[in-house]
Design a protein around this motif. Structure first.
Motif, PDB file in Angstrom:
ATOM      1  N   LYS A  46       5.842   5.556 -55.697  1.00  0.00           N
ATOM      2  CA  LYS A  46       6.011   4.933 -57.068  1.00  0.00           C
ATOM      3  C   LYS A  46       4.854   3.724 -57.153  1.00  0.00           C
ATOM      4  O   LYS A  46       5.035   2.835 -56.171  1.00  0.00           O
ATOM      5  CB  LYS A  46       7.332   4.623 -57.080  1.00  0.00           C
ATOM      6  CG  LYS A  46       7.333   3.881 -58.792  1.00  0.00           C
ATOM      7  CD  LYS A  46       7.323   4.954 -59.912  1.00  0.00           C
ATOM      8  CE  LYS A  46       7.141   3.815 -61.108  1.00  0.00           C
ATOM      9  NZ  LYS A  46       6.473   4.543 -62.099  1.00  0.00           N
ATOM     10  N   GLY A  47       4.036   3.754 -57.939  1.00  0.00           N
ATOM     11  CA  GLY A  47       3.097   2.599 -58.295  1.00  0.00           C
ATOM     12  C   GLY A  47       1.771   2.803 -57.354  1.00  0.00           C
ATOM     13  O   GLY A  47       0.856   1.993 -57.504  1.00  0.00           O
ATOM     14  N   GLU A  48       1.627   3.991 -56.947  1.00  0.00           N
ATOM     15  CA  GLU A  48       0.220   4.121 -56.132  1.00  0.00           C
ATOM     16  C   GLU A  48      -1.167   4.013 -56.950  1.00  0.00           C
ATOM     17  O   GLU A  48      -1.976   3.390 -56.566  1.00  0.00           O
ATOM     18  CB  GLU A  48       0.261   5.209 -55.249  1.00  0.00           C
ATOM     19  CG  GLU A  48       0.333   6.692 -55.947  1.00  0.00           C
ATOM     20  CD  GLU A  48       0.600   7.715 -54.880  1.00  0.00           C
ATOM     21  OE1 GLU A  48       0.503   7.771 -53.722  1.00  0.00           O
ATOM     22  OE2 GLU A  48       0.850   8.832 -55.386  1.00  0.00           O
ATOM     23  N   THR A  49      -0.664   4.513 -58.054  1.00  0.00           N
ATOM     24  CA  THR A  49      -1.839   4.248 -59.165  1.00  0.00           C
ATOM     25  C   THR A  49      -1.684   3.152 -60.216  1.00  0.00           C
ATOM     26  O   THR A  49      -2.554   2.591 -60.835  1.00  0.00           O
ATOM     27  CB  THR A  49      -2.123   5.769 -60.053  1.00  0.00           C
ATOM     28  OG1 THR A  49      -1.006   6.174 -60.532  1.00  0.00           O
ATOM     29  CG2 THR A  49      -2.684   6.715 -58.795  1.00  0.00           C
ATOM     30  N   SER A  50      -0.575   3.013 -60.617  1.00  0.00           N
ATOM     31  CA  SER A  50       0.006   1.887 -61.571  1.00  0.00           C
ATOM     32  C   SER A  50       0.159   0.858 -61.222  1.00  0.00           C
ATOM     33  O   SER A  50      -0.036  -0.255 -62.096  1.00  0.00           O
ATOM     34  CB  SER A  50       1.269   2.510 -62.540  1.00  0.00           C
ATOM     35  OG  SER A  50       2.305   2.458 -61.545  1.00  0.00           O
ATOM     36  N   GLY A  51       0.472   0.447 -60.082  1.00  0.00           N
ATOM     37  CA  GLY A  51       0.830  -0.741 -59.487  1.00  0.00           C
ATOM     38  C   GLY A  51       2.360  -1.113 -59.721  1.00  0.00           C
ATOM     39  O   GLY A  51       2.703  -1.919 -59.325  1.00  0.00           O
TER      40      GLY A  51
END
Length: 117
Positions: free
Chosen positions: A71-76
């Motif tokens: 979770k968050g690997e692309t969105s942060g």
């Protein structure tokens, strides 16, 4: 060891015998620790659960893409894991997190923003 220095023992986590489904997956309900909002539901296999424990952030198994995703690997918008609980049947997880940003890919705080009743 120097005088006054504290020894750092590696924390041992005793894994319960969880019941993964026929595909090796277990549902994980992700809840914001402070607000108690249910943020999302995703699936983990044993390795995703181990990664989550080791890294202190949520890691899941994508059923559609057949690969791990964090979770968050692309969105942060990461989820810092604070507690992992399992239910009485040992076939579901409740993971309490500190959510950084939003949880839903639509930009909503939670994936559960639509009402039926």
């Amino acid at each position: 060891m120097k005088k006054g220095a504290k020894s750092r023992k590696k924390k041992t986590i005793r894994m319960p015998k969880l019941k993964f489904d026929k595909n090796g997956l277990i549902p994980a309900i992700i809840q914001d620790r402070k607000s108690k909002d249910v943020l999302t539901v995703a699936y983990m296999n044993k390795q995703a659960l181990k990664n989550t424990i080791k890294e202190g952030r949520t890691c899941f198994w994508s059923r559609s893409r057949k690969k791990f995703w964090r979770k968050g690997e692309t969105s942060g918008h990461i989820q810092k894991v604070k507690q992992i609980l399992y239910d009485c049947d040992k076939d579901a997880l409740l993971i309490k997190v500190d959510q950084k940003g939003v949880a839903c890919h639509t930009g909503e705080w939670s994936c559960f923003y639509r009402k039926i009743l």
